[in-house]
Design a protein around this motif. Structure first.
Motif, PDB file in Angstrom:
ATOM      1  N   SER A 184       0.831  -1.207   0.000  1.00 54.42           N
ATOM      2  CA  SER A 184       0.000   0.000   0.000  1.00 54.42           C
ATOM      3  C   SER A 184       0.866   1.257   0.000  1.00 54.42           C
ATOM      4  CB  SER A 184      -0.919  -0.015   1.223  1.00 54.42           C
ATOM      5  OG  SER A 184      -1.704   1.141   1.257  1.00 54.42           O
ATOM      6  N   ALA A 185       1.897   1.273   0.817  1.00 44.61           N
ATOM      7  CA  ALA A 185       2.815   2.425   0.839  1.00 44.61           C
ATOM      8  C   ALA A 185       3.527   2.578  -0.500  1.00 44.61           C
ATOM      9  CB  ALA A 185       3.831   2.258   1.971  1.00 44.61           C
ATOM     10  N   THR A 186       3.913   1.453  -1.096  1.00 47.83           N
ATOM     11  CA  THR A 186       4.568   1.491  -2.406  1.00 47.83           C
ATOM     12  C   THR A 186       3.611   2.032  -3.457  1.00 47.83           C
ATOM     13  OG1 THR A 186       6.005  -0.354  -1.799  1.00 47.83           O
ATOM     14  CG2 THR A 186       5.741   0.082  -4.145  1.00 47.83           C
ATOM     15  N   GLU A 187       2.353   1.579  -3.416  1.00 46.86           N
ATOM     16  CA  GLU A 187       1.340   2.059  -4.373  1.00 46.86           C
ATOM     17  C   GLU A 187       1.149   3.565  -4.239  1.00 46.86           C
ATOM     18  OE1 GLU A 187      -0.227   0.451  -6.781  1.00 46.86           O
ATOM     19  OE2 GLU A 187       0.502  -1.534  -6.295  1.00 46.86           O
ATOM     20  N   ASN A 188       1.111   4.067  -2.999  1.00 50.63           N
ATOM     21  CA  ASN A 188       0.959   5.504  -2.792  1.00 50.63           C
ATOM     22  C   ASN A 188       2.147   6.271  -3.367  1.00 50.63           C
ATOM     23  OD1 ASN A 188      -1.509   5.214  -1.509  1.00 50.63           O
ATOM     24  ND2 ASN A 188      -0.607   5.144   0.537  1.00 50.63           N
ATOM     25  N   GLY A 189       3.342   5.739  -3.157  1.00 50.23           N
ATOM     26  CA  GLY A 189       4.535   6.381  -3.716  1.00 50.23           C
ATOM     27  C   GLY A 189       4.519   6.394  -5.239  1.00 50.23           C
ATOM     28  N   ILE A 190       4.126   5.273  -5.829  1.00 50.65           N
ATOM     29  CA  ILE A 190       4.045   5.191  -7.291  1.00 50.65           C
ATOM     30  C   ILE A 190       3.015   6.183  -7.815  1.00 50.65           C
ATOM     31  CG2 ILE A 190       3.371   3.718  -9.232  1.00 50.65           C
ATOM     32  CD1 ILE A 190       4.564   1.338  -7.625  1.00 50.65           C
ATOM     33  N   SER A 191       1.898   6.301  -7.117  1.00 51.21           N
ATOM     34  CA  SER A 191       0.854   7.235  -7.536  1.00 51.21           C
ATOM     35  C   SER A 191       1.382   8.665  -7.545  1.00 51.21           C
ATOM     36  CB  SER A 191      -0.348   7.118  -6.597  1.00 51.21           C
ATOM     37  OG  SER A 191      -1.322   8.069  -6.933  1.00 51.21           O
ATOM     38  N   GLN A 192       2.102   9.041  -6.515  1.00 53.13           N
ATOM     39  CA  GLN A 192       2.691  10.389  -6.463  1.00 53.13           C
ATOM     40  C   GLN A 192       3.727  10.579  -7.572  1.00 53.13           C
ATOM     41  OE1 GLN A 192       4.140  10.583  -2.447  1.00 53.13           O
ATOM     42  NE2 GLN A 192       2.154  11.184  -1.614  1.00 53.13           N
ATOM     43  N   GLN A 193       4.525   9.553  -7.816  1.00 54.04           N
ATOM     44  CA  GLN A 193       5.534   9.645  -8.871  1.00 54.04           C
ATOM     45  C   GLN A 193       4.889   9.748 -10.248  1.00 54.04           C
ATOM     46  OE1 GLN A 193       7.548   6.099  -7.731  1.00 54.04           O
ATOM     47  NE2 GLN A 193       8.875   7.133  -6.267  1.00 54.04           N
ATOM     48  N   ARG A 194       3.781   9.040 -10.452  1.00 60.94           N
ATOM     49  CA  ARG A 194       3.048   9.140 -11.719  1.00 60.94           C
ATOM     50  C   ARG A 194       2.526  10.559 -11.920  1.00 60.94           C
ATOM     51  NH1 ARG A 194      -0.718   3.742 -11.390  1.00 60.94           N
ATOM     52  NH2 ARG A 194       0.886   2.252 -11.935  1.00 60.94           N
ATOM     53  N   GLN A 195       1.973  11.139 -10.859  1.00 55.91           N
ATOM     54  CA  GLN A 195       1.473  12.509 -10.959  1.00 55.91           C
ATOM     55  C   GLN A 195       2.600  13.475 -11.316  1.00 55.91           C
ATOM     56  OE1 GLN A 195      -0.418  13.187  -7.189  1.00 55.91           O
ATOM     57  NE2 GLN A 195      -2.265  12.056  -7.741  1.00 55.91           N
ATOM     58  N   GLN A 196       3.745  13.327 -10.676  1.00 53.83           N
ATOM     59  CA  GLN A 196       4.886  14.195 -10.970  1.00 53.83           C
ATOM     60  C   GLN A 196       5.353  13.974 -12.406  1.00 53.83           C
ATOM     61  OE1 GLN A 196       8.318  13.703  -8.456  1.00 53.83           O
ATOM     62  NE2 GLN A 196       9.408  15.393  -9.412  1.00 53.83           N
ATOM     63  N   TYR A 197       5.432  12.727 -12.819  1.00 54.41           N
ATOM     64  CA  TYR A 197       5.853  12.408 -14.181  1.00 54.41           C
ATOM     65  C   TYR A 197       4.910  13.045 -15.195  1.00 54.41           C
ATOM     66  CZ  TYR A 197       6.562   9.733 -18.464  1.00 54.41           C
ATOM     67  OH  TYR A 197       6.769   9.372 -19.782  1.00 54.41           O
ATOM     68  N   ASN A 198       3.606  12.846 -15.002  1.00 51.00           N
ATOM     69  CA  ASN A 198       2.634  13.400 -15.945  1.00 51.00           C
ATOM     70  C   ASN A 198       2.675  14.922 -15.975  1.00 51.00           C
ATOM     71  OD1 ASN A 198       1.748  10.943 -16.927  1.00 51.00           O
ATOM     72  ND2 ASN A 198       0.029  10.815 -15.516  1.00 51.00           N
ATOM     73  N   SER A 199       2.921  15.536 -14.837  1.00 52.55           N
ATOM     74  CA  SER A 199       3.052  16.995 -14.791  1.00 52.55           C
ATOM     75  C   SER A 199       4.267  17.455 -15.596  1.00 52.55           C
ATOM     76  CB  SER A 199       3.166  17.453 -13.332  1.00 52.55           C
ATOM     77  OG  SER A 199       3.395  18.832 -13.253  1.00 52.55           O
ATOM     78  N   LEU A 200       5.379  16.759 -15.426  1.00 50.28           N
ATOM     79  CA  LEU A 200       6.594  17.097 -16.186  1.00 50.28           C
ATOM     80  C   LEU A 200       6.413  16.835 -17.674  1.00 50.28           C
ATOM     81  CD1 LEU A 200       9.338  15.795 -13.753  1.00 50.28           C
ATOM     82  CD2 LEU A 200       9.003  18.168 -14.474  1.00 50.28           C
ATOM     83  N   VAL A 201       5.737  15.750 -18.027  1.00 45.84           N
ATOM     84  CA  VAL A 201       5.470  15.455 -19.436  1.00 45.84           C
ATOM     85  C   VAL A 201       4.613  16.564 -20.043  1.00 45.84           C
ATOM     86  CG1 VAL A 201       4.202  13.897 -20.988  1.00 45.84           C
ATOM     87  CG2 VAL A 201       5.824  12.967 -19.345  1.00 45.84           C
ATOM     88  N   ALA A 202       3.631  17.032 -19.298  1.00 49.14           N
ATOM     89  CA  ALA A 202       2.783  18.122 -19.807  1.00 49.14           C
ATOM     90  C   ALA A 202       3.609  19.382 -20.051  1.00 49.14           C
ATOM     91  CB  ALA A 202       1.643  18.409 -18.829  1.00 49.14           C
ATOM     92  N   ARG A 203       4.474  19.724 -19.116  1.00 45.71           N
ATOM     93  CA  ARG A 203       5.340  20.911 -19.296  1.00 45.71           C
ATOM     94  C   ARG A 203       6.268  20.730 -20.483  1.00 45.71           C
ATOM     95  NH1 ARG A 203       8.566  21.783 -14.192  1.00 45.71           N
ATOM     96  NH2 ARG A 203       9.810  22.970 -15.645  1.00 45.71           N
ATOM     97  N   TYR A 204       6.885  19.558 -20.579  1.00 52.39           N
ATOM     98  CA  TYR A 204       7.815  19.276 -21.672  1.00 52.39           C
ATOM     99  C   TYR A 204       7.098  19.318 -23.020  1.00 52.39           C
ATOM    100  CZ  TYR A 204      10.832  16.521 -24.745  1.00 52.39           C
ATOM    101  OH  TYR A 204      11.575  16.079 -25.813  1.00 52.39           O
ATOM    102  N   ASN A 205       5.984  18.605 -23.124  1.00 52.26           N
ATOM    103  CA  ASN A 205       5.240  18.567 -24.388  1.00 52.26           C
ATOM    104  C   ASN A 205       4.776  19.967 -24.790  1.00 52.26           C
ATOM    105  OD1 ASN A 205       5.636  15.818 -24.590  1.00 52.26           O
ATOM    106  ND2 ASN A 205       3.571  15.276 -23.964  1.00 52.26           N
ATOM    107  N   GLN A 206       4.312  20.743 -23.822  1.00 52.59           N
ATOM    108  CA  GLN A 206       3.881  22.106 -24.125  1.00 52.59           C
ATOM    109  C   GLN A 206       5.066  22.932 -24.616  1.00 52.59           C
ATOM    110  OE1 GLN A 206       2.264  24.251 -20.785  1.00 52.59           O
ATOM    111  NE2 GLN A 206       1.597  25.962 -22.044  1.00 52.59           N
ATOM    112  N   ALA A 207       6.213  22.747 -23.998  1.00 55.71           N
ATOM    113  CA  ALA A 207       7.399  23.516 -24.400  1.00 55.71           C
ATOM    114  C   ALA A 207       7.838  23.180 -25.827  1.00 55.71           C
ATOM    115  CB  ALA A 207       8.544  23.274 -23.423  1.00 55.71           C
ATOM    116  N   ILE A 208       7.822  21.905 -26.204  1.00 55.14           N
ATOM    117  CA  ILE A 208       8.302  21.558 -27.543  1.00 55.14           C
ATOM    118  C   ILE A 208       7.278  21.852 -28.630  1.00 55.14           C
ATOM    119  CG2 ILE A 208       9.909  19.810 -26.694  1.00 55.14           C
ATOM    120  CD1 ILE A 208       7.971  17.697 -27.865  1.00 55.14           C
ATOM    121  N   LEU A 209       6.010  21.970 -28.243  1.00 55.68           N
ATOM    122  CA  LEU A 209       4.970  22.234 -29.239  1.00 55.68           C
ATOM    123  C   LEU A 209       4.653  23.716 -29.390  1.00 55.68           C
ATOM    124  CD1 LEU A 209       2.573  19.278 -28.354  1.00 55.68           C
ATOM    125  CD2 LEU A 209       4.153  19.424 -30.293  1.00 55.68           C
ATOM    126  N   SER A 210       5.091  24.532 -28.443  1.00 55.75           N
ATOM    127  CA  SER A 210       4.782  25.960 -28.471  1.00 55.75           C
ATOM    128  C   SER A 210       5.732  26.715 -29.402  1.00 55.75           C
ATOM    129  CB  SER A 210       4.902  26.556 -27.064  1.00 55.75           C
ATOM    130  OG  SER A 210       3.988  25.961 -26.190  1.00 55.75           O
TER     131      SER A 210
END
Length: 184
Positions: free
Chosen positions: A125-151
């Motif tokens: 359960s603790a591992t799942e919570n950590g993975i969930s937070q890491q996924r959110q951070q990853y997706n946030s960074l992907v959004a910033r990166y994708n926006q930067a290369i497409l703008s």
């Protein structure tokens, strides 16, 4: 002569912009890669915990072989999945099978009281919570990166230097979003 100086200044500004833009895109791309590496570490820990959990459940729910086999098969598929293309789907399947395993445990009071099972369940359960937070951070960074290369005007620098959009870590199969149904 003044036109030469103006031309040189314009070229210097353009070259400076290209360098700054390129370096910013490289920094964002590396942040995305580092975030994916953190998810990978969490997934490895998750993959290591699953066999121990299944072995603990086996002793109490031996006749639930099909559920246990599905968990192990999903775990093996998740371990074999590589990169951002196959891992989200495989991890979603593993999450679904783990939910079924925990739902199955509800039917066995002795299993629910087993300290080894409870400890493994807590760690998972603790591992799942950590993975969930890491996924959110990853997706946030992907959004910033994708926006930067497409703008514009970054896209004028990104395309020639091979910067490409990165996929989000998301569940692609709608069935994996549903709660598991356990029938006895």
């Amino acid at each position: 002569m003044a036109a030469l100086y103006i031309g040189a200044a314009v070229v210097a500004v353009i070259v400076g912009y290209v360098i700054l833009s390129y370096n910013a895109l490289v920094a964002l791309r590396e942040q995305v890669r580092a975030a994916w590496a953190q998810i990978d570490v969490g997934l490895k820990r998750r993959h290591d915990l699953v066999p121990n959990l299944v072995e603990t459940v086996k002793g109490y729910a031996a006749h639930e072989r099909e559920t246990l086999e599905r968990v192990i098969a999903a775990r093996n598929a998740a371990v074999a999945a590589v990169g951002t293309s196959g891992a989200p789907q495989a991890e979603g399947a593993l999450s679904g099978s783990l939910r079924q395993l925990f739902a199955l445990a509800e039917a066995y009071p002795d299993l629910k009281a087993n300290t080894n099972f409870l400890q493994l369940q807590g760690e998972l359960s603790a591992t799942e919570n950590g993975i969930s937070q890491q996924r959110q951070q990853y997706n946030s960074l992907v959004a910033r990166y994708n926006q930067a290369i497409l703008s514009f005007p970054n896209n004028l620098v990104a395309a020639p230097f091979g910067f490409t959009a990165q996929p989000f870590f998301e569940i692609q199969d709608p069935a994996q979003r549903e709660a598991p149904q356990v029938k006895f």
